[in-house]
Design an enzyme around this catalytic site. Sequence first.
Site, PDB file in Angstrom:
ATOM      1  N   TYR A  52     -43.973 127.392  46.791  1.00 60.92           N
ATOM      2  CA  TYR A  52     -44.985 126.381  46.912  1.00 60.92           C
ATOM      3  C   TYR A  52     -44.532 124.779  47.202  1.00 60.92           C
ATOM      4  O   TYR A  52     -43.650 124.301  46.542  1.00 60.92           O
ATOM      5  CB  TYR A  52     -45.774 126.230  45.613  1.00 60.92           C
ATOM      6  CG  TYR A  52     -46.677 127.625  45.238  1.00 60.92           C
ATOM      7  CD1 TYR A  52     -46.862 128.652  46.017  1.00 60.92           C
ATOM      8  CD2 TYR A  52     -47.150 127.719  43.869  1.00 60.92           C
ATOM      9  CE1 TYR A  52     -47.605 129.529  45.659  1.00 60.92           C
ATOM     10  CE2 TYR A  52     -47.935 128.877  43.729  1.00 60.92           C
ATOM     11  CZ  TYR A  52     -48.258 129.900  44.530  1.00 60.92           C
ATOM     12  OH  TYR A  52     -48.903 131.035  44.118  1.00 60.92           O
ATOM     13  N   SER A 215     -57.128 132.920  44.017  1.00 57.50           N
ATOM     14  CA  SER A 215     -58.196 132.422  44.837  1.00 57.50           C
ATOM     15  C   SER A 215     -59.738 132.832  44.145  1.00 57.50           C
ATOM     16  O   SER A 215     -60.346 133.580  45.224  1.00 57.50           O
ATOM     17  CB  SER A 215     -57.870 132.967  46.285  1.00 57.50           C
ATOM     18  OG  SER A 215     -56.884 132.293  46.764  1.00 57.50           O
ATOM     19  N   PRO A 216     -59.895 132.449  43.140  1.00 56.15           N
ATOM     20  CA  PRO A 216     -61.165 133.128  42.618  1.00 56.15           C
ATOM     21  C   PRO A 216     -62.399 132.274  43.247  1.00 56.15           C
ATOM     22  O   PRO A 216     -63.686 132.939  42.895  1.00 56.15           O
ATOM     23  CB  PRO A 216     -61.074 132.642  41.068  1.00 56.15           C
ATOM     24  CG  PRO A 216     -60.159 131.563  41.078  1.00 56.15           C
ATOM     25  CD  PRO A 216     -59.373 131.558  42.013  1.00 56.15           C
ATOM     26  N   GLY A 220     -62.451 136.261  52.047  1.00 54.47           N
ATOM     27  CA  GLY A 220     -61.578 136.710  52.972  1.00 54.47           C
ATOM     28  C   GLY A 220     -60.324 136.387  52.498  1.00 54.47           C
ATOM     29  O   GLY A 220     -59.999 136.163  51.355  1.00 54.47           O
ATOM     30  N   VAL A 225     -63.989 128.605  50.854  1.00 52.17           N
ATOM     31  CA  VAL A 225     -64.807 128.858  49.709  1.00 52.17           C
ATOM     32  C   VAL A 225     -66.010 129.451  49.771  1.00 52.17           C
ATOM     33  O   VAL A 225     -66.654 128.852  50.746  1.00 52.17           O
ATOM     34  CB  VAL A 225     -64.610 127.585  48.716  1.00 52.17           C
ATOM     35  CG1 VAL A 225     -63.248 127.319  48.222  1.00 52.17           C
ATOM     36  CG2 VAL A 225     -65.275 126.518  49.389  1.00 52.17           C
ATOM     37  N   PHE A 226     -66.674 130.183  48.944  1.00 48.88           N
ATOM     38  CA  PHE A 226     -67.948 130.518  49.210  1.00 48.88           C
ATOM     39  C   PHE A 226     -69.239 129.665  48.713  1.00 48.88           C
ATOM     40  O   PHE A 226     -70.101 129.725  48.773  1.00 48.88           O
ATOM     41  CB  PHE A 226     -68.267 132.192  48.698  1.00 48.88           C
ATOM     42  CG  PHE A 226     -67.812 132.464  47.346  1.00 48.88           C
ATOM     43  CD1 PHE A 226     -68.596 131.940  46.222  1.00 48.88           C
ATOM     44  CD2 PHE A 226     -66.611 132.985  47.110  1.00 48.88           C
ATOM     45  CE1 PHE A 226     -68.387 132.080  44.838  1.00 48.88           C
ATOM     46  CE2 PHE A 226     -65.980 133.010  45.756  1.00 48.88           C
ATOM     47  CZ  PHE A 226     -67.109 132.630  44.580  1.00 48.88           C
TER      48      PHE A 226
END
Length: 305
Positions: A52, A215-216, A220, A225-226
């Site tokens: 990271y 990645s909650p 994809g 983000v949704f």
Amino acid sequence: MRYMKLGKSDLQVPTIAVGCMRINELSTADAERLVQTALEGGVNFFDHADIYGGGTCEELFAEAIHMNSTVREKIILQSKCGIRKGMFDFSKEHILEAVDGSLKRLKTDYLDVLLLHRPDALVEPEEVAEAFDKLYSSGKVRNFGVSNQNPMQIQLLEKFLHQPIIANQLQLSITNATMISAGLHVNMADDTAVSRDGSVLDFCRLHDITVQPWSPFQYGFFEGVFLNNDKFPKLNAAIDKIAANYEVSNTTIALAWILRHPAHMQPVTGTMNADRLKDCMKAADIYLTREEWYEIYCAAGNVLP
């Protein structure tokens, strides 16, 4: 904040983990605010990886939390290793070198948990076992786990390891829920019935391995983000309605959806916004009904057989 047992370990950890993958994007002052927000909310579990920011994330974190022996006793540090430029590397030499690097950057003598980051096609489990034994006996690493591994890969490692695998970090969100949906379409003649991970969720539950969703909030593979995304109108409408009923944000409900699953997962947040982190932490206090959970699941385009 609610707490839980991490796998087969003796660690009592918050149900939310703070992911530090992008902390190097913050100023030192903003990083301090993020870390203090977590601690004030009862979240003392911080997830890192040697790659990271090329190591700068671990360095900035240590600076932001003002690492010393007193601070170290109050937090739980997890880091990952095994990804190198152009390859994956689970060799004994690399694992030992990577841990030493993380310890130096984090200004600590030990990691509470070390995860192997992504499966190495050339893994020699005997070497991994030797590395883990040396790290454990020296006190540099107290617990071990994996990331993005299927049941057979875990079992291959466990054949040689002397320490239990306590965690498996896997991608999971409302829109990336194949590990759940495959179990609902057993023996069905459609693509959803295909188990792409060897029933890893059930395997981890059976073997007391804590799943740590990463990645909650993503759809994809890192496409975005949704939440508040025009591509997911039905999903956002369902989440917003339930969020209004609980008087919390859509962020809280999206994370509460994962926490509602009886596998007792520990999602890893990725936000670098302290206020949004507060919304994430509120999810620990929300327990969605079965009806609400399935309403969100279906609104994401998942079909019940």
